[in-house]
Scaffold this motif. Structure first.
Motif, PDB file in Angstrom:
ATOM      1  N   PHE A  12       0.827  -1.206   0.000  1.00 40.47           N
ATOM      2  CA  PHE A  12       0.000   0.000   0.000  1.00 40.47           C
ATOM      3  C   PHE A  12       0.861   1.256   0.000  1.00 40.47           C
ATOM      4  O   PHE A  12       0.586   2.208  -0.742  1.00 40.47           O
ATOM      5  N   VAL A  13       1.897   1.271   0.814  1.00 39.39           N
ATOM      6  CA  VAL A  13       2.778   2.445   0.894  1.00 39.39           C
ATOM      7  C   VAL A  13       3.488   2.661  -0.437  1.00 39.39           C
ATOM      8  O   VAL A  13       3.620   3.799  -0.910  1.00 39.39           O
ATOM      9  N   ILE A  14       3.923   1.594  -1.069  1.00 40.90           N
ATOM     10  CA  ILE A  14       4.608   1.727  -2.363  1.00 40.90           C
ATOM     11  C   ILE A  14       3.652   2.244  -3.431  1.00 40.90           C
ATOM     12  O   ILE A  14       4.012   3.116  -4.237  1.00 40.90           O
ATOM     13  N   LEU A  19       1.873   6.716  -6.873  1.00 41.70           N
ATOM     14  CA  LEU A  19       0.818   7.626  -7.327  1.00 41.70           C
ATOM     15  C   LEU A  19       1.164   9.077  -7.012  1.00 41.70           C
ATOM     16  O   LEU A  19       0.923   9.977  -7.830  1.00 41.70           O
ATOM     17  N   THR A  20       1.743   9.306  -5.860  1.00 38.11           N
ATOM     18  CA  THR A  20       2.141  10.665  -5.493  1.00 38.11           C
ATOM     19  C   THR A  20       3.254  11.163  -6.413  1.00 38.11           C
ATOM     20  O   THR A  20       3.238  12.324  -6.849  1.00 38.11           O
ATOM     21  N   ALA A  21       4.213  10.298  -6.705  1.00 40.09           N
ATOM     22  CA  ALA A  21       5.304  10.680  -7.603  1.00 40.09           C
ATOM     23  C   ALA A  21       4.785  10.963  -9.009  1.00 40.09           C
ATOM     24  O   ALA A  21       5.225  11.922  -9.652  1.00 40.09           O
ATOM     25  N   ALA A  22       3.848  10.150  -9.473  1.00 39.87           N
ATOM     26  CA  ALA A  22       3.276  10.389 -10.799  1.00 39.87           C
ATOM     27  C   ALA A  22       2.535  11.723 -10.840  1.00 39.87           C
ATOM     28  O   ALA A  22       2.634  12.477 -11.818  1.00 39.87           O
ATOM     29  N   ALA A  42       9.593  14.028  -9.320  1.00 40.61           N
ATOM     30  CA  ALA A  42       8.864  12.805  -9.014  1.00 40.61           C
ATOM     31  C   ALA A  42       9.689  11.888  -8.114  1.00 40.61           C
ATOM     32  O   ALA A  42       9.162  11.296  -7.167  1.00 40.61           O
ATOM     33  N   ALA A  43      10.981  11.781  -8.393  1.00 44.45           N
ATOM     34  CA  ALA A  43      11.845  10.928  -7.575  1.00 44.45           C
ATOM     35  C   ALA A  43      11.975  11.467  -6.154  1.00 44.45           C
ATOM     36  O   ALA A  43      11.961  10.694  -5.181  1.00 44.45           O
ATOM     37  N   VAL A  49       7.839  10.323   0.411  1.00 41.20           N
ATOM     38  CA  VAL A  49       6.731   9.507   0.919  1.00 41.20           C
ATOM     39  C   VAL A  49       7.263   8.277   1.640  1.00 41.20           C
ATOM     40  O   VAL A  49       6.770   7.921   2.719  1.00 41.20           O
ATOM     41  N   LEU A  50       8.277   7.630   1.085  1.00 41.20           N
ATOM     42  CA  LEU A  50       8.854   6.459   1.761  1.00 41.20           C
ATOM     43  C   LEU A  50       9.517   6.861   3.078  1.00 41.20           C
ATOM     44  O   LEU A  50       9.410   6.144   4.085  1.00 41.20           O
TER      45      LEU A  50
END
Length: 65
Positions: A12-14, A19-22, A42-43, A49-50
């Motif tokens: 789920f986290v990945i 999605l956030t990066a996109a 994006a990176a 997020v991670l």
């Protein structure tokens, strides 16, 4: 049971990070950024997020134990 929860949470986290990066990359392109700049944004968002997920996990582990 615990292994399943860890695997589902990790997945789920990945997915949320991707999605956030996109979204960040798309917004950067809409703002007129070049492809390398959008990919960099994006990176950075993916890594943020991670990192946030790891920080929250560490904090919860400290509080709950």
């Amino acid at each position: 049971m615990n292994v399943a929860v860890v695997l589902l949470t990790t997945g789920f986290v990945i997915v949320v990070a991707l999605l956030t990066a996109a979204g960040a990359g798309k917004l950067a392109r809409m703002d007129g950024a070049t492809y390398p700049a959008a990919l960099t944004r994006a990176a950075i968002t993916f890594a943020a997020v991670l990192t946030l997920a790891a920080t929250v996990t560490g904090a919860l582990d400290t509080v709950l134990s």
